[in-house]
Design an enzyme around this catalytic site. Structure first.
Site, mmCIF file in Angstrom:
data_model
loop_
_atom_site.group_PDB
_atom_site.id
_atom_site.type_symbol
_atom_site.label_atom_id
_atom_site.label_comp_id
_atom_site.label_asym_id
_atom_site.label_seq_id
_atom_site.Cartn_x
_atom_site.Cartn_y
_atom_site.Cartn_z
ATOM 1 N N GLU A 93 0.794 -1.230 0.000
ATOM 2 C CA GLU A 93 0.000 0.000 0.000
ATOM 3 C C GLU A 93 0.827 1.282 0.000
ATOM 4 O O GLU A 93 0.413 2.276 -0.582
ATOM 5 C CB GLU A 93 -0.919 0.002 1.238
ATOM 6 C CG GLU A 93 -1.953 -1.102 1.244
ATOM 7 C CD GLU A 93 -2.974 -0.949 0.136
ATOM 8 O OE1 GLU A 93 -3.313 0.205 -0.212
ATOM 9 O OE2 GLU A 93 -3.413 -1.977 -0.410
ATOM 10 N N SER A 110 -48.531 -26.632 44.340
ATOM 11 C CA SER A 110 -48.083 -26.893 45.707
ATOM 12 C C SER A 110 -46.712 -26.303 46.020
ATOM 13 O O SER A 110 -46.265 -26.384 47.173
ATOM 14 C CB SER A 110 -48.050 -28.407 45.955
ATOM 15 O OG SER A 110 -49.371 -28.921 45.903
#
Length: 893
Positions: free
Chosen positions: A110, A488
């Site tokens: 680059e 219960s």
């Protein structure tokens, strides 16, 4: 003749030379003037351009504090990645963490003069200008890495002269504001590299499933070549073009002498190994990750939550979570199988068989669910079948994997057990199969639902949470969203209120039909036992352990309906969910599993109501802590107990600085007393600090005590009887609690729990604990109207098969048993130490009174000191008619 003898003229005379010189000087001056003018014009143009774009140039100093968009990550308490949310995958890296060869590959490709130029590369600009003049095409080849950073953070990618001008000036400013290393780090973290990967750290994970330091030279070159064409040169989509680009990068590295010829040759011949790697999820726990995601979005907003790189550390234990998921899944499979086989998914063929490729294509169109995968039946023998899965593999289903599949008729009825494979399957059918860990078997996707959640007793940290059988099927989180009737499971809370009034575990309550109805519901409500059997006066411990309905109703009547509801609200239940009639005593309220486990946790931790929480810590992308949990703590009895005087302190009162309500002074006094130290509880700050260290610190918050430590202990002891029963089996007085199956599997005496079943078995529960963990399991259908039904016994069924009506002990209990057995395996059994104020006395089992006998008709029982019986049992028996409905008959002492 004259012409023949004439002398030729000289080619250049002095006059000609003089004229040429004058002309040359004149043109040279003109050229100098032109160059100077052009230079001034260029400088003027640049200055003008600078001032033209100056108002639009951003402050590049913002790059010093730039926040890279990174996804939201959810972790377990022990640091395993649970989930990741966000469109961009990014793994931020520091410059020193980037391998040198990767930096070389990027720069050689680059910007080879990156460390030499000041932000722009004149040679590159001239080259781009020549290309523009000769071809008429605009080129970006002149852009340095600094210019690309400027464009990436501040500008668009449009190819215009004004954008390029801004890019150049920004690059110059960036070079003054940041070091080369800082600029390159931004570039390496910012670049888009395909497949939602931003930055080289993410690219290494996405393409190779590696960290940067693990990459090979060809892999580094591949990543370095991606910024210019992340789609076109993508190694997953276009491997050949990607290879060409990679090899060009390697040639640049060779040209710049950053690799040797041998390295180059080896690298260019390396195969393309890139493939997509999703987020490396270490722990699949989708319900808790969705809770964390929703929390972060609600608090920080969607964009910030998904892009700021937050790390959310939950309270989930990865080890316990896996065990909870496995226990829930296996329990759901067990319920589903005992109710029968509902048939194939489809008929793929009946006469002419499909080709293998067509079978595979069809199977691939159907997604697997929780390890259940589609398959096609290829052949059937006497007691086995051959099937093909979506990968084209042939699998044999032996009889062990088939014989369960008697026909499903209804939730209450099943067909006769099959004798041969052809009783179940036919060639050409599309069916479900799964591997149960031992062998392949015929399967089906369960229709029943389930949920489980577990808490840390001391502070309410959620250690496990499973909101359903399959998150892919339904994102509905039944732990936090599903309100189901409690059944219960409510009875321990009823009895705790009775104990705090004047009952004991030895109190006799009339286990007889209730003839005086409750008419608050508009009809005469007469509760019955299940099964409809009555045993007369029964001790409270036994009544709770055997879940006797009429005893719970009578206990509630003794307390009073309003007082009962007030107590349930103290346990954390929503008053809007509590009906104001006597059905509340049998669990008619609809509550969530999270509310249930929170309430049961009060018994585990000694009487404190802690708030459940699931987020331990939140950090930003730089690991700075931005949130940290400060949960309510359940202090140990020795620190907070003041003989009952502070039992109902609220959280506000606990943080008060007034002398009368100073909890630190109270804890210090109790701690000092337990150590037999001579401490002044009002003034000795050293003792206060010592006490605080046993229960948090100066910044801690303390949970309110809603029942006494003694009541929590007594209920816990009674809930152990739910599992272990009581009496003497060799003498014929032994009895089981409703959860006796747990004792056979877990085989330890520090567990306690309670079953729960609603009318017509629409909801089933099991909630319980040991001193280190509180957990609840729920099983039912999402369709409230659908009953869990019943199953018939099978002669050749599995060991410990379950049959008869579905209920808490049979349906939810096995899941809890399996989970707790695995969760507690290898841990030391905790010895129960009665708290201060608890005594034991030998009682007569028939009357609950004191006795001097020591045989099988007697047993030791725990009492709060001062509530133990004062009378001794005699040889006389109780002759009262227990079926006479009279308020005084409800209580036998």
């Amino acid at each position: 003749m004259f012409l023949l003898h004439q002398k030729p003229s000289p080619l250049y005379t002095s006059e000609h030379i003089f004229d040429f010189w004058n002309i040359s000087v004149k043109w040279f001056k003109r050229i100098l003037i032109a160059i100077f003018s052009l230079t001034l014009l260029g400088i003027g143009t640049i200055v003008a351009a600078y001032y033209y774009v100056l108002p639009d140039l951003p402050d590049v100093n913002s790059l010093k504090t730039v926040k890279l968009q990174t996804p939201l990550r959810i972790y377990s308490d022990d640091g395993l990645l649970i989930s990741q949310f966000g469109e961009k995958r990014r793994v931020p890296i520091e410059y020193q963490d980037v391998p040198e060869q990767l930096i070389n590959a990027v720069l050689d490709t680059e910007d080879a003069r990156f460390f030499e130029h000041k932000g722009i590369d004149p040679i590159g600009i001239v080259r781009a200008a020549i290309i523009l003049v000769t071809t008429g095409k605009k080129s970006q080849g002149a852009s340095t890495i600094t210019q690309q950073v400027a464009r990436g953070f501040f500008l668009s990618r449009e190819k215009t002269y004004i954008r390029k001008t801004k890019e150049i000036f920004l690059a110059l400013k960036i070079e003054k504001a940041l070091s080369k290393e800082e600029i390159l780090t931004l570039y390496l973290n910012r670049s888009f590299l395909g497949n939602r990967a931003y930055g080289v750290g993410a690219a290494a994970q996405v393409y190779y499933g590696k960290d940067l330091e693990q990459l090979s030279l060809p892999e580094m070159a591949m990543i370095a070549g991606l910024p210019q064409a992340p789609s076109a040169a993508n190694p997953i989509r276009n491997p050949e073009r990607a290879k060409t680009r990679r090899n060009w990068v390697l040639s640049r590295m060779l040209e710049k002498r950053n690799i040797t010829e041998a390295q180059y040759q080896e690298a260019i011949n390396a195969p393309i190994t890139a493939r997509y790697h999703g987020a490396e999820i270490d722990l699949y726990a989708p319900y808790i990750s969705e809770m964390a995601r929703e929390y972060m979005v609600n608090k920080y907003g969607e964009e910030e939550a998904y892009t700021n790189g937050y790390n959310v550390y939950t309270t989930i234990s990865s080890d316990l979570q896996l065990k909870a998921q496995s226990a829930l899944r296996d329990n759901v499979f067990a319920y589903d199988q005992r109710h029968g086989y509902r048939g194939p998914i489809a008929e793929l063929w009946t006469d002419a068989p499909m080709s293998t490729s067509d079978i595979i294509t069809n199977l691939k169109s159907t997604s697997s669910v929780q390890g259940i995968m589609p398959a096609a039946v290829l052949a059937i023998e006497e007691q086995q079948a051959t099937v093909m899965n979506a990968r084209g593999e042939e699998i044999t289903l032996e009889w062990n994997g088939l014989k369960w599949a008697r026909k499903f008729i209804t939730d209450r009825h099943q067909g006769t057990p099959p004798k041969k494979a052809e009783d179940i399957l036919a060639v050409g059918q599309k069916v479900w199969i799964r591997n149960n860990g031992e062998y392949w078997q015929l399967s089906q996707i369960p229709q029943v639902s389930s949920a489980t959640v577990s808490l840390e007793p001391s502070d309410g940290a959620i250690r496990t949470l499973v909101g359903g059988f399959s998150f892919t099927q339904s994102q509905y989180n039944r732990v936090t969203q599903a309100k189901r009737q409690l059944g219960s499971n409510i009875k321990p809370f009823i009895y705790s209120a009775a104990l705090e009034k004047d009952y004991t575990l030895a109190t006799l309550i009339n286990n007889a039909p209730i003839n005086k109805p409750d008419t608050r519901q508009g009809t005469a409500w007469r509760p019955k036992n299940s099964p409809d059997i009555y045993g007369g006066p029964t001790r409270l411990r036994m009544g709770l352990a055997q879940s006797v309905n009429v005893m719970s109703v009578r206990a509630m009547r003794h307390i009073g309906l309003d007082n009962t509801i007030d107590k349930l609200v103290e346990f954390g239940f929503d008053p809007n969910d509590l009906p104001r009639n006597e059905s509340v005593a049998l669990g008619s309220p609809s509550v969530t599993p999270l509310q249930v486990v929170t309430a049961f946790n009060v018994f585990t931790n000694g009487g404190y109501l802690v708030e459940p929480y699931f987020i331990k810590q939140v950090t930003d992308s730089y690991d700075n802590v931005i949130e940290e949990a400060n949960p309510l703590l359940a202090c140990t009895p020795s620190e907070n107990d003041n003989n009952g005087t502070d039992d109902n302190l609220s959280d506000t009162e606990l943080t008060s600085n007034s002398d009368a309500n100073d909890p630190f002074a109270a804890m210090a006094a109790e701690f000092a007393s337990s150590q037999q130290a001579e401490v002044n509880q009002a003034n000795d700050t050293t003792a206060q600090s010592s006490a605080i260290s046993q229960c948090g610190d100066e910044n801690s918050r303390y949970a309110p005590r809603i029942i006494t430590e003694q009541t929590a202990f007594l209920i816990s002891e009674a809930l152990k009887s739910v599992i272990w029963g009581g009496g003497n089996w060799s003498k014929g007085t032994g009895w089981n609690g409703t959860a006796w199956r747990a004792s056979r599997l877990i085989k330890r005496h520090d567990i306690a729990g309670k079953t729960g079943t609603t009318n017509e078995s629409r909801d089933t529960w099991f909630s319980g604990f040991n001193p280190t963990l509180t957990s609840t399991f729920w099983v039912g259908f999402d369709d409230h109207s659908r009953r869990l039904g019943r199953t018939s016994w099978v002669a050749d069924g599995p060991e410990n098969q379950i049959s008869g009506a579905e209920a808490g002990a049979k349906t939810a209990g096995p899941g809890w048993n399996d989970f707790m057995n695995q969760a507690l395996k290898g841990t030391e059994e905790k010895t129960t130490i009665p708290p201060k104020g608890i005594i034991s006395a030998r009682i007569d089992l028939a009357t609950g009174l004191l006795t001097r006998k020591t045989d099988h008709t007697t047993s030791f029982e725990y009492f709060v000191e001062g509530t133990e019986p004062t009378e001794y049992a005699t040889e006389e028996t109780i002759d009262d008619d227990i079926f006479i409905e009279n308020p005084t008959d409800d209580l036998f002492q």
